[in-house]
Design a protein around this motif. Sequence first.
Motif, PDB file in Angstrom:
ATOM      1  N   LYS A 137       6.875 -17.333 -21.869  1.00 40.30           N
ATOM      2  CA  LYS A 137       8.055 -16.474 -21.926  1.00 40.30           C
ATOM      3  C   LYS A 137       7.714 -15.080 -22.441  1.00 40.30           C
ATOM      4  O   LYS A 137       8.488 -14.154 -22.266  1.00 40.30           O
ATOM      5  CB  LYS A 137       9.132 -17.109 -22.802  1.00 40.30           C
ATOM      6  CG  LYS A 137       9.693 -18.408 -22.232  1.00 40.30           C
ATOM      7  CD  LYS A 137      10.797 -18.958 -23.108  1.00 40.30           C
ATOM      8  CE  LYS A 137      11.363 -20.247 -22.513  1.00 40.30           C
ATOM      9  NZ  LYS A 137      12.446 -20.822 -23.370  1.00 40.30           N
ATOM     10  N   PHE A 138       6.607 -14.952 -23.103  1.00 42.31           N
ATOM     11  CA  PHE A 138       6.144 -13.629 -23.535  1.00 42.31           C
ATOM     12  C   PHE A 138       4.643 -13.678 -23.738  1.00 42.31           C
ATOM     13  O   PHE A 138       4.038 -14.756 -23.836  1.00 42.31           O
ATOM     14  CB  PHE A 138       6.855 -13.173 -24.812  1.00 42.31           C
ATOM     15  CG  PHE A 138       6.702 -14.113 -25.979  1.00 42.31           C
ATOM     16  CD1 PHE A 138       5.656 -13.991 -26.876  1.00 42.31           C
ATOM     17  CD2 PHE A 138       7.631 -15.125 -26.180  1.00 42.31           C
ATOM     18  CE1 PHE A 138       5.521 -14.850 -27.943  1.00 42.31           C
ATOM     19  CE2 PHE A 138       7.516 -15.994 -27.252  1.00 42.31           C
ATOM     20  CZ  PHE A 138       6.449 -15.866 -28.140  1.00 42.31           C
TER      21      PHE A 138
ATOM     22  N   LEU B 201       8.253 -14.682 -17.830  1.00 42.95           N
ATOM     23  CA  LEU B 201       8.270 -13.424 -18.582  1.00 42.95           C
ATOM     24  C   LEU B 201       9.489 -12.579 -18.224  1.00 42.95           C
ATOM     25  O   LEU B 201       9.770 -12.330 -17.056  1.00 42.95           O
ATOM     26  CB  LEU B 201       7.001 -12.622 -18.290  1.00 42.95           C
ATOM     27  CG  LEU B 201       5.670 -13.306 -18.618  1.00 42.95           C
ATOM     28  CD1 LEU B 201       4.517 -12.428 -18.157  1.00 42.95           C
ATOM     29  CD2 LEU B 201       5.564 -13.600 -20.105  1.00 42.95           C
TER      30      LEU B 201
ATOM     31  N   LEU C 285       7.107  -7.192 -20.430  1.00 41.96           N
ATOM     32  CA  LEU C 285       5.710  -7.109 -20.840  1.00 41.96           C
ATOM     33  C   LEU C 285       5.648  -6.397 -22.186  1.00 41.96           C
ATOM     34  O   LEU C 285       6.435  -5.479 -22.431  1.00 41.96           O
ATOM     35  CB  LEU C 285       4.885  -6.339 -19.801  1.00 41.96           C
ATOM     36  CG  LEU C 285       4.849  -6.929 -18.396  1.00 41.96           C
ATOM     37  CD1 LEU C 285       4.081  -6.011 -17.448  1.00 41.96           C
ATOM     38  CD2 LEU C 285       4.220  -8.315 -18.403  1.00 41.96           C
TER      39      LEU C 285
ATOM     40  N   ASN D  51       8.052 -13.776 -11.906  1.00 43.54           N
ATOM     41  CA  ASN D  51       8.552 -13.919 -13.260  1.00 43.54           C
ATOM     42  C   ASN D  51      10.037 -13.576 -13.225  1.00 43.54           C
ATOM     43  O   ASN D  51      10.659 -13.621 -12.163  1.00 43.54           O
ATOM     44  CB  ASN D  51       7.770 -13.016 -14.224  1.00 43.54           C
ATOM     45  CG  ASN D  51       6.427 -13.601 -14.618  1.00 43.54           C
ATOM     46  OD1 ASN D  51       6.342 -14.505 -15.442  1.00 43.54           O
ATOM     47  ND2 ASN D  51       5.354 -13.096 -14.017  1.00 43.54           N
TER      48      ASN D  51
END
Length: 341
Positions: free
Chosen positions: A89-90, A111, A114, A132
């Motif tokens: 997710k990150f 994601l 960014l 994403n």
Amino acid sequence: MMREEMRMVELKRYVEEEDQRLDIVDLSGMSLDSLPKPCLNLTAICKLNLSNNNLQNVNVNVHVQSIPESLTARLLNVVALDVHSNQLKFLPNSIGCLSKLKTLNVSGNLLRSLPKTIENCRSLEELNANFNILTKLPESIGFDLIYMKKLSVNSNKLVFLPQSITHLTYLRLLDARLNCLRALPDDLQNLINLQVLNVSQNFQYLQNLPYSIGLLVSLVELDVSYNKITALPHSIGCMKKLQKLSVEGNLLVSPPAEVFEQGLHAVKEYLGGKMNSPQKKRSWVGKLVKYGTLNGNMMRGGSGHGERQGFIISMDGLASPRYTGMFSPRRFFSPGRYSTR
């Protein structure tokens, strides 16, 4: 003589050992949900493949990560990092420590954004963030990642591309299809090495193309299909290197369908005629002056490569092949409706 031979043997051994210090580590497809504690020298890794696993961020609030900050920060010599097809997710903020990173593949994750620190990866040449749920890119991404050659962000939820992207003068491919783009940045003419631009399938969101899209000097392939575009910029008439134009799935009125049926040559000629009309000529000159595309040297036109690649606007006036030397090779390009070659 013996001493010299020994020195050569020692030198050869040193070179071989130095090469072995930089390792390629492939942990792809191993069903990992977290990384094992490292048992090797992380600073020795040059390529790390963690793709096709089950890596995920367990608890965003307390920053429990399957890719620890401490691990990423120690990958000081990594040039290629692949974490595609996981459940991230990150990304860790410490990714900004990867000053030698050239290729980053984070596609097929979850994601939403960014990390801003990615701007510190100043050696980055290829970024793949396809598939994403990105809603935005870092605002200053184009100011810092100046060596970027390939940027792929298709199949996300991007509404806009940051204006700073127009500073990526080394960029050769920009793939932003299947997003929710409302508009493209102005000043696209700065992308002097861009060869492929795909902004197709933004459906009802993308309704207009900027005039500067016709000033992309190196563009070979342009795909703006399946949007809601009704007219192509007249500047497309100056796109010298364009070989493929895909614009099906739009509601194009200009050029009309019968022009597209005659191929790319006819599309360029039609748009060049509109650009060269008395009503448009003055504003066209103003655009060229603004973008710095006029120079004082008159040259003979024509590329000698036939219809597909030549400067094929056939009428007399500013856009004629006779005056192609007036257009600096630092600007020009654009789209169409059916796929034309």
